[in-house]
Design an enzyme around this catalytic site. Structure first.
Site, PDB file in Angstrom:
ATOM      1  N   GLU A 133       0.752  -1.215  -0.071  1.00 19.50           N
ATOM      2  CA  GLU A 133       0.037   0.031  -0.105  1.00 19.50           C
ATOM      3  C   GLU A 133       0.932   1.340   0.158  1.00 19.50           C
ATOM      4  O   GLU A 133       0.648   2.038  -0.574  1.00 19.50           O
ATOM      5  CB  GLU A 133      -0.899   0.141   1.195  1.00 19.50           C
ATOM      6  CG  GLU A 133      -2.116  -1.172   1.229  1.00 19.50           C
ATOM      7  CD  GLU A 133      -3.176  -0.834   0.334  1.00 19.50           C
ATOM      8  OE1 GLU A 133      -3.014  -0.103  -0.699  1.00 19.50           O
ATOM      9  OE2 GLU A 133      -4.155  -1.680   0.238  1.00 19.50           O
TER      10      GLU A 133
ATOM     11  N   GLU B 124     -18.630  -6.148  -1.566  1.00 20.20           N
ATOM     12  CA  GLU B 124     -17.458  -6.395  -1.546  1.00 20.20           C
ATOM     13  C   GLU B 124     -17.118  -7.808  -1.922  1.00 20.20           C
ATOM     14  O   GLU B 124     -16.184  -8.169  -2.661  1.00 20.20           O
ATOM     15  CB  GLU B 124     -16.780  -6.267  -0.159  1.00 20.20           C
ATOM     16  CG  GLU B 124     -15.359  -6.196  -0.034  1.00 20.20           C
ATOM     17  CD  GLU B 124     -14.709  -4.978  -0.453  1.00 20.20           C
ATOM     18  OE1 GLU B 124     -13.353  -4.818  -0.034  1.00 20.20           O
ATOM     19  OE2 GLU B 124     -15.174  -4.245  -1.374  1.00 20.20           O
TER      20      GLU B 124
ATOM     21  N   GLU C 206     -12.661   0.533  -9.112  1.00 21.01           N
ATOM     22  CA  GLU C 206     -12.263  -0.351 -10.139  1.00 21.01           C
ATOM     23  C   GLU C 206     -13.227  -0.503 -11.197  1.00 21.01           C
ATOM     24  O   GLU C 206     -12.769  -0.413 -12.520  1.00 21.01           O
ATOM     25  CB  GLU C 206     -11.985  -1.731  -9.723  1.00 21.01           C
ATOM     26  CG  GLU C 206     -10.525  -2.035  -8.844  1.00 21.01           C
ATOM     27  CD  GLU C 206     -10.526  -1.563  -7.596  1.00 21.01           C
ATOM     28  OE1 GLU C 206      -9.445  -1.335  -6.965  1.00 21.01           O
ATOM     29  OE2 GLU C 206     -11.612  -0.984  -6.909  1.00 21.01           O
TER      30      GLU C 206
END
Length: 855
Positions: free
Chosen positions: A132, A369, A387
């Protein structure tokens, strides 16, 4: 004429507009005025979030939009592993610097850079995620540096910039480098910003995406700074990941032991834990011009499309047994995949999968999710991920289809209505309740609003030429000029045994002329507007793609005169030794699948009570569920025509009755639809395979056709049970039958079925257990021979062993042939003409059927 490099075309081609107007597209056309309005609304959304962060949270890492304050590591309550993204280094601001450039706000961009230079430090005793921190912080610093350098000559407010962000990026990169100090070169998943990996000896595992999403940022840092060490480390990690792929399937698992390179979790998909590894294989080629990454990606891509892709649905499988599904749900992170397919040039499947995701979004307002293959919620959270918008943006750029503008508009409205709060935008804790969560990740500003703005914008709206950059997994800009500037190259060479028939081998991608709507429409018909039913687990063995894949593995598909489907496995017809080994695994799995009882294979058996007898019946993947204690009683009547493939002619005689029709000539769903239109209350479909019975044939559920308009229940009866029903009707014209879940029928009507101890359905495992055990033993021996063969590939000595007999196995797993013949099973050292023609036949259910579906 000099050829343009493939990696340049990869970025350039997406701007070509391939557009043929249809009625559907005309209705989805978006006017320029509306598009500009949505672009400006996207800009306002960004500033609502950005200003809320700067006014209430900065210099904290994130904004807590419900509390209207900043989230600090070690200060605000811990969220466990989720907080590994935080390093008390103003994450949200750094991550969103280049979004300010996209918005054309150079004054705020300049001010924000100065804030980062003055306020941000990495000297913290904090353990952070290497992955990350790399994609968000290092990528954010490098992208802002590149854009500031590119613009400062033309933008006076940036003339002061002197490369300070690059220096900060190099400082951060050095703090991440010790993570690569492992025996494998695969980096640790976490690192202490001040004390590196000391005290992290218990760190042994990392995800494939975590280890394989470093090469773009690290290589860019090396080539911009002139220090090759960052790129070297990232190349080594990628090389090791390639080495430990599963050599037979070319798939990757999701979790790795960083010290020995062993797989900890072998499930393989394109979502969480693995997604951006595949992305960086392709984008490393685009950015760096290193063809080994294109070759690797093509191998992976072909494997994904062979094993993981099920039409528009992307299912996870076991990397070492890719014909076996590893879980029954998909996660939201796979939504990046259509965008990656666009970059490759494979647009048609990108359109299909994107349409599937859009159906999920329309059903739940947001993409949860995780969701099941029938679009039910598995995990309900939605942290405003980017996305899906990313893929929407790339598909619009590739096709010029206004449909994707309408999709973006739908996403925008959902964000505005359900997530906007006075202090920013709040994540959704559960898409079913739309309850908010006190969370606004940095990617909401860095990616979600960036892609929204770019989707509705035009080339002239952006201050940089997009074709000159590759966008990282965090939507940061890295220049394609890095392919030649400061080139360090790969410091570890790996021979890649490409096969000549790889679809994309050394070819420049291009979009074939297609009308996206013509691809999307069948998806809607197949999935249905609500997609209430899951697809069959196994596709019928008449799909040309499936038959071709089986043929490569040495498996032929034959339809016998009695209606059964026969799988014939012959070693020497396989495409390669690798494919032959896959064929054996497939046959072993099919044998196991055929041996399952009906409850084990997932069919919730229906039942029908005729007189005093109760028979198992197949349920339908459409209409009312026959589950629980609900039962239906009624008089059976025959449909005219008996196949029910056209409108029912005797509708007056069947109103309110259980209508009987025969199988064949059209889909189950179409029959039941006509029966429903005639006013019947239940449909009974009788098998057309002579003498079939639940005692000899596995029960299966009738599959639907994607439309969700059938409301009556339906059951399937095999021929012998159907004959009993029709005979009973002749004897008693007023016959009443009862239909319901088999277990409930037995509990209510059968004697000696106390305490719920009712056998749900006659087990499909054969009574001749000895024969079945022998089959399993022989299959295991064959597999063992191939494993030995593959392990001895390097030896040149011939090594042949005797292997017993061909097998012909019927559905009841009794041997059909009594003859015993011997064949040689040879390793690769044997001559070609000595290769075994070992043959194993396994009978499955009748043609166009399987235990879960029928067409």
């Amino acid at each position: 004429m000099e050829k343009m490099p493939c990696y340049s075309i990869l970025l350039v081609f997406i701007f070509a507009i391939i557009y043929v107007k249809t009625d559907e597209e005309a209705s989805s056309h978006m006017s320029k005025t509306e598009r500009i309005s949505l672009r400006e609304e996207s800009r306002q959304m960004f500033y609502h979030a950005y200003d809320a962060y700067m006014d209430n949270a900065y210099p904290a890492d994130e904004l807590m939009p419900l509390s209207c304050k900043g989230r600090w590591r070690g200060v605000t309550p811990s969220r466990g592993d989720m907080d590994d993204v935080l390093g008390n280094f103003s994450l949200t601001l750094v991550d969103s610097l280049d979004t300010l450039v996209v918005m054309g706000d150079f004054a705020e961009f300049s001010r924000a850079i100065k804030l980062v230079i003055n306020d941000v430090t990495f000297d913290h005793d904090i353990v952070v995620s290497v992955f990350e921190t790399n994609i968000r912080m290092l990528g954010g610093l490098l992208s802002a540096h590149v854009l500031a350098e590119a613009l400062k000559g033309d933008v006076p407010v940036l003339e002061w910039y002197g490369g300070e962000l690059l220096a900060m990026a190099e400082d951060l990169g050095r703090r991440l480098l010790p993570a690569f100090n492992t025996s494998t070169g695969i980096p640790h998943g976490r690192i202490n910003l001040r004390h590196d990996i000391r005290g992290l000896s218990e760190s042994r595992e990392t995800c494939t995406a975590c280890a394989g999403t470093m090469i773009l940022e690290m290589a860019a840092l090396s080539r911009l700074s002139g220090n090759p060490v960052f790129e070297q480390k990232a190349h080594k990690a990628m090389d090791r990941l390639w080495k430990i792929r599963h050599r037979t399937s070319d798939l990757m698992g999701t979790v790795i032991n960083i010290h020995n390179g062993d797989w900890v979790r072998k499930d393989s998909g394109v979502g969480a834990g693995i997604d951006s590894y595949y992305e960086y294989c392709l984008k490393a080629y685009i950015l760096l011009g290193d063809e080994k990454y294109l070759a690797r990606f093509i191998r992976h891509y072909n494997a994904v499309m062979k094993y993981i892709s099920r039409g528009p649905i992307m299912l996870a499988v076991h990397m070492h047994r890719p014909h076996l599904q590893s879980r029954n749900f998909m996660d939201a992170l796979l939504a990046f995949w259509p965008g990656l397919q666009v970059l490759l040039g494979d647009v048609r499947p990108a359109v299909e999968t994107h349409e599937m995701l859009y159906q999920v979004m329309q059903r739940h307002t947001f993409i949860p999710e995780a969701f099941t293959s029938d679009f039910q919620v598995h995990w309900g959270q939605h942290p405003l991920r980017p996305e899906f918008l990313e893929s929407t943006y790339f598909l619009h750029r590739a096709t010029g289809d206004d449909h994707y503008l309408q999709v973006g508009k739908t996403v925008l409205r959902a964000l505005q209505v359900h997530t906007k709060v006075p202090c920013g935008y709040a994540a959704v804790n559960d898409v079913r309740t739309r309850v908010h969560e006190d969370r606004m990740d940095s990617f909401v500003i860095a990616e979600t609003f960036k892609y929204l703005y770019m989707l509705f914008g035009e080339d002239k709206d952006l201050p940089v030429k997009l074709e000159d950059y590759v966008l990282t997994t965090e939507a940061h800009f890295l220049p394609l000029s890095l392919a030649t500037d400061g080139k360090n190259g790969s410091y570890m060479t790996i021979k890649i045994d490409d096969e000549d028939d790889d679809k994309y081998k050394r070819t420049c991608p291009n979009t074939a002329s297609l009308v996206a709507e013509k691809v999307r429409q069948p998806m809607r018909q197949m999935l249905g507007s609500k997609a209430a039913r899951p697809p069959a687990r196994l596709r019928p063995l008449n799909d040309p793609r499936q038959i071709h894949a089986l043929s490569d593995m040495g498996i032929s598909v034959l339809t016998l005169p009695d209606g059964r489907v026969q799988l014939l496995y012959t070693v020497n017809t396989a495409k390669s030794a690798k494919d032959a080994a896959e064929g054996l695994n497939f046959m072993r799995e099919m044998s196991k699948f055929n041996s399952l009882s009906d409850t084990e294979n997932g069919v919730v058996a229906a039942g029908i009570k005729i007189n005093n007898k109760i028979f198992p019946a197949g349920p339908g993947h459409f209409g009312k569920d026959l589950t629980g204690s609900t039962m239906y009683s009624g008089n059976p009547a025959f449909a005219i025509p008996i196949d029910a493939c056209t409108a029912i002619e005797n509708s007056k005689d069947v109103v309110g009755k259980f209508v009987i029709a025969t199988r064949g000539d059209c889909t189950f769903a179409q029959k039941v639809r006509y029966i429903q239109e005639a006013g019947a209350t239940l449909a009974i479909i009788l098998d057309n395979v002579k003498s079939s019975s639940h005692e000899t044939t596995a029960l299966f559920a009738m599959s639907g056709d994607g439309k969700d308009d059938i409301e009556i229940p339906a059951i399937f009866l095999f021929s012998r049970e159907g004959l009993y029903l029709t005979s009973s009707m002749q004897q008693n014209p007023e016959l009443v039958v009862t239909v319901g879940e088999l277990r409930s029928l037995k509990q209510q009507f059968e004697v000696g079925c106390d305490n719920g101890n009712c056998e749900p359905v006659t087990d499909a495992v054969p009574s001749d257990k000895e024969s079945f055990d022998h089959l399993k033993k022989v299959l295991s021996q064959i597999v063992a021979q191939f494993e030995l063969s593959l392990s001895n590939e390097a030896t040149s000595q011939k090594s042949c062993s005797e292997e017993p007999k061909d097998l012909l196995v019927s559905k009841d797993n009794k041997f059909v042939n009594e003859e015993v013949r011997s064949h040689k099973v040879c390793t690769n050292g044997c001559d070609e003409d000595e290769r075994s023609s070992e043959t194993v036949d396994v009978y499955t259910t009748p043609p166009n059927t399987n235990k879960f579906g029928d067409i």
